[in-house]
Design an enzyme around this catalytic site. Structure first.
Site, mmCIF file in Angstrom:
data_model
loop_
_atom_site.group_PDB
_atom_site.id
_atom_site.type_symbol
_atom_site.label_atom_id
_atom_site.label_comp_id
_atom_site.label_asym_id
_atom_site.label_seq_id
_atom_site.Cartn_x
_atom_site.Cartn_y
_atom_site.Cartn_z
ATOM 1 N N LYS A 22 31.497 67.230 46.880
ATOM 2 C CA LYS A 22 32.360 67.591 47.991
ATOM 3 C C LYS A 22 31.596 68.416 49.022
ATOM 4 O O LYS A 22 31.707 68.194 50.232
ATOM 5 C CB LYS A 22 33.564 68.398 47.489
ATOM 6 C CG LYS A 22 34.542 68.763 48.597
ATOM 7 C CD LYS A 22 35.471 69.894 48.212
ATOM 8 C CE LYS A 22 34.784 71.240 48.358
ATOM 9 N NZ LYS A 22 35.730 72.358 48.553
ATOM 10 N N ASN A 23 30.821 69.387 48.558
ATOM 11 C CA ASN A 23 30.140 70.292 49.474
ATOM 12 C C ASN A 23 29.007 69.609 50.241
ATOM 13 O O ASN A 23 28.518 70.161 51.228
ATOM 14 C CB ASN A 23 29.592 71.505 48.715
ATOM 15 C CG ASN A 23 30.699 72.430 48.242
ATOM 16 O OD1 ASN A 23 31.824 72.374 48.731
ATOM 17 N ND2 ASN A 23 30.395 73.274 47.278
ATOM 18 N N CYS A 124 40.254 78.339 50.873
ATOM 19 C CA CYS A 124 40.612 79.146 49.704
ATOM 20 C C CYS A 124 40.682 80.624 50.056
ATOM 21 O O CYS A 124 39.897 81.131 50.850
ATOM 22 C CB CYS A 124 39.576 78.948 48.593
ATOM 23 S SG CYS A 124 39.752 77.418 47.686
ATOM 24 N N ARG A 129 35.414 85.560 55.001
ATOM 25 C CA ARG A 129 34.263 84.686 55.229
ATOM 26 C C ARG A 129 34.136 84.450 56.734
ATOM 27 O O ARG A 129 34.493 83.406 57.255
ATOM 28 C CB ARG A 129 34.438 83.362 54.474
ATOM 29 C CG ARG A 129 34.554 83.555 52.970
ATOM 30 C CD ARG A 129 34.320 82.283 52.206
ATOM 31 N NE ARG A 129 35.444 81.367 52.334
ATOM 32 C CZ ARG A 129 35.499 80.189 51.693
ATOM 33 N NH1 ARG A 129 34.512 79.814 50.910
ATOM 34 N NH2 ARG A 129 36.538 79.393 51.848
ATOM 35 N N ASP A 313 30.100 79.260 43.144
ATOM 36 C CA ASP A 313 31.094 78.236 42.813
ATOM 37 C C ASP A 313 31.158 77.924 41.320
ATOM 38 O O ASP A 313 32.046 77.183 40.886
ATOM 39 C CB ASP A 313 30.813 76.942 43.597
ATOM 40 C CG ASP A 313 31.362 76.999 45.016
ATOM 41 O OD1 ASP A 313 32.039 77.983 45.355
ATOM 42 O OD2 ASP A 313 31.106 76.058 45.789
ATOM 43 N N ARG A 405 41.418 69.417 45.711
ATOM 44 C CA ARG A 405 40.466 69.608 46.799
ATOM 45 C C ARG A 405 39.026 69.423 46.345
ATOM 46 O O ARG A 405 38.147 69.186 47.180
ATOM 47 C CB ARG A 405 40.624 71.008 47.414
ATOM 48 C CG ARG A 405 41.954 71.239 48.123
ATOM 49 C CD ARG A 405 42.009 72.609 48.792
ATOM 50 N NE ARG A 405 40.805 72.810 49.580
ATOM 51 C CZ ARG A 405 39.960 73.826 49.418
ATOM 52 N NH1 ARG A 405 40.190 74.743 48.492
ATOM 53 N NH2 ARG A 405 38.890 73.941 50.182
#
Length: 429
Positions: A22-23, A124, A129, A313, A405
């Site tokens: 995903k990232n 999230c 951030r 993560d 997600r």
């Protein structure tokens, strides 16, 4: 609403395909805005965040076509993103608020159209951030930035320059890297993030005609070109998903073959910590076999750091695993200041965890006990699933939209390897 029901205590065994990352996929999709004649991405995972970003790209003027690569639980999808014209340079709040990665359209829009108006992002709830690193980087290569009414308004012709990040930022590195590809002149990015997802993006941009050197290092040099062209690229396997399922194998006393290319390289920071905890990894022609090589999980000390350090993560998943360690473990979170929200939920299952600021001390117990728990963010969700797989009795994980997600077909993958797990309707919140 839906929830996941897990009957714990079943050993996991079998082959588990690792999906596209995903990232990596999200910035690669945004890169599609840079070329008029299309970017085809293979191995794109079926995830809520992918669908959300696709809707935003369509709103901006992209044409998106899908082609399934197969029907197996590990198969991804092929997506072609073509943006012959940009019909809007505004990424509205209603779309951006759902996902923080939406800020990555700012760089491509600004580079291609000379302007971008992007809502401040959501995502999230794991702490502050700020995107000031992105904005200062754009200013360093010629952009004018204004914050107004909850939107970032960027404009100007990008001329290149030197960007020095005071701290490592994956998102800011990705954003400026994409923008620099179409800038006039040379852009130097110092203290750039070195994550594999950055390398993936750089290789894709080069396939599209970009000129980038220093890939994999903290200093990237980008020579701007007039246009980027069509290309095909395959998304790398998800190293966080692989690490999560390796932890599942250890916690259930099982053995999983994690199927994906170059997993050992991508897992770098996680692999060292997981090996210290007693896991063994055997390379196969399809990936890695993960299993616990000791009688019990070994207590360890871990500190989250930028790549190639231990990734933030994986912090929640490691903590779930350490609840069953022999002795005690200490985990220090240095990336996000509010990423221990899974601790109260793990404690509901019997975990012995004490938090002091950015450090959590976990004292290992013999077994976890199933309980109703509430997911608070994507990785916290997975930590609760892992705990449920190893717990005695039934665990109910609520608010599983977070999982959608970032973990493709999680229930199907685990069920195929022996887990007693199901997804059902829920009347809860």
């Amino acid at each position: 609403m839906e929830k996941i029901i897990i009957e714990g205590g079943h050993r996991l065994e079998g082959q588990l395909p690792i999906s596209g990352a995903k990232n990596a996929a999200l910035p690669l999709m945004c890169a599609g805005l840079l070329a008029k004649d299309g970017l085809t991405l293979h191995n794109l995972p079926h995830l809520a965040d992918i669908r959300t970003l696709a809707c935003l790209l369509i709103e901006l003027g992209s044409n998106i076509s899908y082609e399934e690569e197969g029907w197996d639980i590990g198969s991804g999808q092929t997506v072609t993103i073509a943006a012959p014209t940009i019909k809007s340079t505004t990424a509205p709040y209603d779309m951006v608020r759902k996902m923080r990665a939406s800020i990555l359209v700012l760089g491509p829009l600004l580079a291609r159209e000379g302007e971008a108006i992007v809502s401040l992002p959501g995502g999230c709830a794991i702490g502050n951030r700020p995107i000031d690193l992105h904005l200062k980087a754009f200013e360093a290569i010629g952009a004018t930035i204004e914050l107004k009414d909850g939107y970032v308004r960027a404009s100007g012709k990008l001329t290149g320059g030197t960007v020095h990040f005071p701290i490592v930022s994956v998102g800011a590195t990705e954003n400026i890297l994409m923008a620099a590809c179409l800038a006039q002149g040379i852009t130097i990015i110092e203290n750039a993030a070195k994550e594999p997802e950055i390398t993936d993006l750089a290789h894709c941009l080069i396939a599209m005609g970009a000129k980038i050197s220093g890939i994999g290092t903290a200093r990237l040099e980008v020579t701007g070109v007039r246009d980027l062209h069509a290309a095909e690229y395959t998304v790398m396997p998800d190293r966080i998903e692989a690490g999560s399922y390796a932890a599942a194998a250890a916690m259930t006393g099982g053995e999983l073959e994690l199927i994906g290319d170059h997993l050992e390289t991508g897992l770098a920071g996680s692999l060292d910590i997981l090996k210290q905890a007693g896991l063994t990894f055997t390379e196969t022609d399809r990936g890695l076999i993960a299993r616990l090589g000791t009688d019990r999980i070994i207590g360890i000390n871990a500190v989250t750091q930028p790549y190639p350090g231990f990734p933030t993560d994986m912090q929640a998943q490691l903590m779930a695993m350490m609840t069953l360690c022999d002795g005690a473990s200490v985990i220090t979170e240095t990336i996000f200041e509010n990423r221990f929200m899974h601790v109260p939920e793990l404690s509901r299952m019997g975990a012995d965890i004490t938090v002091n600021g950015s450090t959590a001390t976990i004292r290992g117990i013999k077994r976890l006990l199933g309980a109703p728990v509430m997911a608070t963010d994507l990785r916290a969700s997975m930590s609760l699933v892992l705990a449920g797989l190893a717990a005695e009795g039934i665990t109910e994980v609520n608010r599983i939209y977070h999982l959608d997600r970032g973990y493709e077909r999680l229930v199907q993958k685990l069920e195929a390897c022996g887990a007693k797990i199901s997804r059902v309707r829920s009347d809860g919140v």
